[in-house]
Scaffold this motif. Structure first.
Motif, PDB file in Angstrom:
ATOM      1  N   LEU A  19       0.831  -1.194   0.000  1.00 58.06           N
ATOM      2  CA  LEU A  19       0.000   0.000   0.000  1.00 58.06           C
ATOM      3  C   LEU A  19       0.871   1.251   0.000  1.00 58.06           C
ATOM      4  O   LEU A  19       0.605   2.226  -0.685  1.00 58.06           O
ATOM      5  N   PHE A  20       1.938   1.180   0.795  1.00 61.12           N
ATOM      6  CA  PHE A  20       2.857   2.301   0.904  1.00 61.12           C
ATOM      7  C   PHE A  20       3.537   2.566  -0.444  1.00 61.12           C
ATOM      8  O   PHE A  20       3.653   3.703  -0.893  1.00 61.12           O
ATOM      9  N   GLU A  21       3.964   1.485  -1.078  1.00 57.37           N
ATOM     10  CA  GLU A  21       4.602   1.624  -2.388  1.00 57.37           C
ATOM     11  C   GLU A  21       3.630   2.174  -3.426  1.00 57.37           C
ATOM     12  O   GLU A  21       3.980   3.009  -4.249  1.00 57.37           O
ATOM     13  N   LEU A  22       2.402   1.683  -3.329  1.00 58.68           N
ATOM     14  CA  LEU A  22       1.364   2.126  -4.250  1.00 58.68           C
ATOM     15  C   LEU A  22       1.143   3.627  -4.084  1.00 58.68           C
ATOM     16  O   LEU A  22       1.041   4.375  -5.056  1.00 58.68           O
ATOM     17  N   GLU A  23       1.090   4.052  -2.823  1.00 56.41           N
ATOM     18  CA  GLU A  23       0.869   5.455  -2.509  1.00 56.41           C
ATOM     19  C   GLU A  23       2.002   6.318  -3.069  1.00 56.41           C
ATOM     20  O   GLU A  23       1.773   7.354  -3.677  1.00 56.41           O
ATOM     21  N   ASN A  24       3.227   5.833  -2.861  1.00 56.37           N
ATOM     22  CA  ASN A  24       4.387   6.569  -3.372  1.00 56.37           C
ATOM     23  C   ASN A  24       4.363   6.710  -4.885  1.00 56.37           C
ATOM     24  O   ASN A  24       4.626   7.779  -5.432  1.00 56.37           O
ATOM     25  N   SER A  25       4.051   5.619  -5.545  1.00 62.09           N
ATOM     26  CA  SER A  25       4.078   5.689  -7.010  1.00 62.09           C
ATOM     27  C   SER A  25       2.880   6.460  -7.548  1.00 62.09           C
ATOM     28  O   SER A  25       2.942   7.040  -8.624  1.00 62.09           O
ATOM     29  N   LEU A  26       1.778   6.488  -6.773  1.00 61.28           N
ATOM     30  CA  LEU A  26       0.622   7.263  -7.210  1.00 61.28           C
ATOM     31  C   LEU A  26       0.961   8.758  -7.260  1.00 61.28           C
ATOM     32  O   LEU A  26       0.488   9.495  -8.115  1.00 61.28           O
ATOM     33  N   TYR A  27       1.827   9.182  -6.315  1.00 57.50           N
ATOM     34  CA  TYR A  27       2.260  10.577  -6.302  1.00 57.50           C
ATOM     35  C   TYR A  27       2.888  10.989  -7.627  1.00 57.50           C
ATOM     36  O   TYR A  27       2.765  12.108  -8.081  1.00 57.50           O
ATOM     37  N   ASN A  28       3.600  10.038  -8.241  1.00 57.77           N
ATOM     38  CA  ASN A  28       4.332  10.366  -9.471  1.00 57.77           C
ATOM     39  C   ASN A  28       3.583   9.999 -10.743  1.00 57.77           C
ATOM     40  O   ASN A  28       4.048  10.259 -11.844  1.00 57.77           O
ATOM     41  N   SER A  29       2.418   9.381 -10.575  1.00 58.52           N
ATOM     42  CA  SER A  29       1.721   8.821 -11.739  1.00 58.52           C
ATOM     43  C   SER A  29       1.335   9.880 -12.781  1.00 58.52           C
ATOM     44  O   SER A  29       1.399   9.634 -13.979  1.00 58.52           O
ATOM     45  N   LEU A  30       0.954  11.054 -12.286  1.00 63.74           N
ATOM     46  CA  LEU A  30       0.552  12.119 -13.220  1.00 63.74           C
ATOM     47  C   LEU A  30       1.737  12.596 -14.032  1.00 63.74           C
ATOM     48  O   LEU A  30       1.679  12.642 -15.264  1.00 63.74           O
ATOM     49  N   GLU A  31       2.809  12.945 -13.318  1.00 71.33           N
ATOM     50  CA  GLU A  31       4.035  13.409 -13.960  1.00 71.33           C
ATOM     51  C   GLU A  31       4.582  12.392 -14.944  1.00 71.33           C
ATOM     52  O   GLU A  31       5.021  12.728 -16.038  1.00 71.33           O
ATOM     53  N   ASN A  32       4.541  11.120 -14.503  1.00 68.44           N
ATOM     54  CA  ASN A  32       5.094  10.047 -15.333  1.00 68.44           C
ATOM     55  C   ASN A  32       4.167   9.623 -16.465  1.00 68.44           C
ATOM     56  O   ASN A  32       4.460   8.673 -17.188  1.00 68.44           O
ATOM     57  N   LYS A  33       3.035  10.314 -16.555  1.00 65.60           N
ATOM     58  CA  LYS A  33       2.052  10.031 -17.608  1.00 65.60           C
ATOM     59  C   LYS A  33       1.605   8.577 -17.597  1.00 65.60           C
ATOM     60  O   LYS A  33       1.485   7.937 -18.650  1.00 65.60           O
ATOM     61  N   GLU A  34       1.357   8.065 -16.402  1.00 64.89           N
ATOM     62  CA  GLU A  34       0.904   6.680 -16.285  1.00 64.89           C
ATOM     63  C   GLU A  34      -0.621   6.569 -16.241  1.00 64.89           C
ATOM     64  O   GLU A  34      -1.169   5.479 -16.307  1.00 64.89           O
TER      65      GLU A  34
END
Ligand code: C2E
Ligand code: MG
Ligand code: MG
Ligand code: MG
Length: 284
Positions: free
Chosen positions: A24-39
């Protein structure tokens, strides 16, 4: 031995818990960058008018292409986005992309259809939600008449005065509102009286067993009658088979959405769908 097994179970239990927490923690971290990373990307699911057999609208459904996990379902990450407040920026992005796409389709000559966008509680309840929607409409040049905002009953319970103000303000511009997942929350009938919804969406849990379950039939038929009394159109969600469609048509349901018509499609495929739909003559 029993003691030892107990301990093993406990260890197993904490290990799984820790793993879940880490995930969950990892998911949360990567969600922060998802917009920038165009995911993040949008998919589009058509809504069919049962009376005319024409394409009348589309629901925009968000997807997250995670670099390791693959495509993550919104039911997994939207709650996380709500908790972290990320939903504000993600939701704004969805709205802007959807309106931009809508304008592009019109420019390309596709007939106008309703574009329905899901808006979550935290996003809706932020102080300047109505202003943000207006800004996006101006920026994207999208006709407000074709924007439909989907909200759930939980929003109506939170701060009903504020909600009423937002709905009235945006309705004044022509924006439409739909009550999503109807029947799954508190479903207070007073909501129908108080808020001027244009659409009610019957949750797929009532559609799934529609063919065999007479209680579900009674419920769905009652919701449709009720909605008509309030001049609201009814959309049935999760329609997967022809027999469900038949029953809904008999009940005078206005629109259906579901795998029977099409799964949610990426933009290129949805444009193909729109193009082929214009030519197709559909038999009942
Ligand atoms: P929803 O708004 O009730 O959307 C309907 C869900 O039913 C979608 O799941 C759709 O893919 C699925 N569905 C459509 N037709 C069928 C069918 O025939 N059979 C079955 N079994 N399922 C069908 P999805 O795309 O996983 O989205 C889940 C939820 O996530 C949505 O429920 C909505 O509440 C939320 N969501 C999706 N996109 C957004 C977004 O951009 N913003 C916010 N705030 N929430 C979103
Ligand atoms: Mg929805
Ligand atoms: Mg729904
Ligand atoms: Mg749902």
């Amino acid at each position: 031995r029993a003691k030892q097994m107990g301990r093993n179970n406990y260890q197993f239990y904490t290990n799984t818990l820790n793993k879940e927490k880490t995930l969950l923690f990892e998911l949360e971290n990567s969600l922060y960058n998802s917009l920038e990373n165009k995911e993040l990307f949008l998919t589009y699911q058509p809504q069919l008018n049962l009376k005319t057999n024409t394409l009348e609208g589309v629901e925009v459904l968000l997807r997250w292409q995670h670099p390791v996990l693959g495509v993550v379902s919104p039911s997994k990450f939207i709650p996380l986005a709500e908790e972290t407040g990320l939903i504000i920026s993600i939701g704004e992005w969805v709205l802007e992309m959807a309106c931009e796409e809508g304008t592009r389709w019109l420019d390309l000559g596709y007939p106008p259809i309703m574009i329905a966008v899901n808006v979550s509680g935290k996003q809706f309840q932020q102080d300047n939600f109505a202003d943000k929607v207006k800004e996006i409409l101006i920026k994207t040049q999208f006709n407000p008449e074709y924007l439909e905002i989907e909200i759930t009953e939980s929003i109506l319970m939170q701060d009903s005065e504020k909600t009423e103000t937002i709905i009235k303000e945006l309705s004044g511009l022509g924006v439409k509102f739909s009550l999503d997942d109807f029947g799954t929350g508190y479903s207070s009938l007073s909501y129908l009286k108080k808020f001027p919804f244009n659409f009610i969406k019957i949750d797929k849990s009532f559609v799934t067993d529609l063919v065999t379950n007479f209680q579900d039939q009674a419920l769905v038929s009652a919701i449709i009658t009720l909605a008509k009394g309030y001049n609201m159109k009814v959309v049935a969600e999760g329609v997967e088979v022809e027999t469900q469609k038949k029953i809904l048509k008999n009940f005078r349901c206005d629109l259906i959405q579901g795998w029977l018509v099409s799964e949610p499609l990426i933009r290129e495929d949805f444009m193909d769908f729109m193009a082929s739909y214009q030519q197709k003559t559909i038999n009942d």
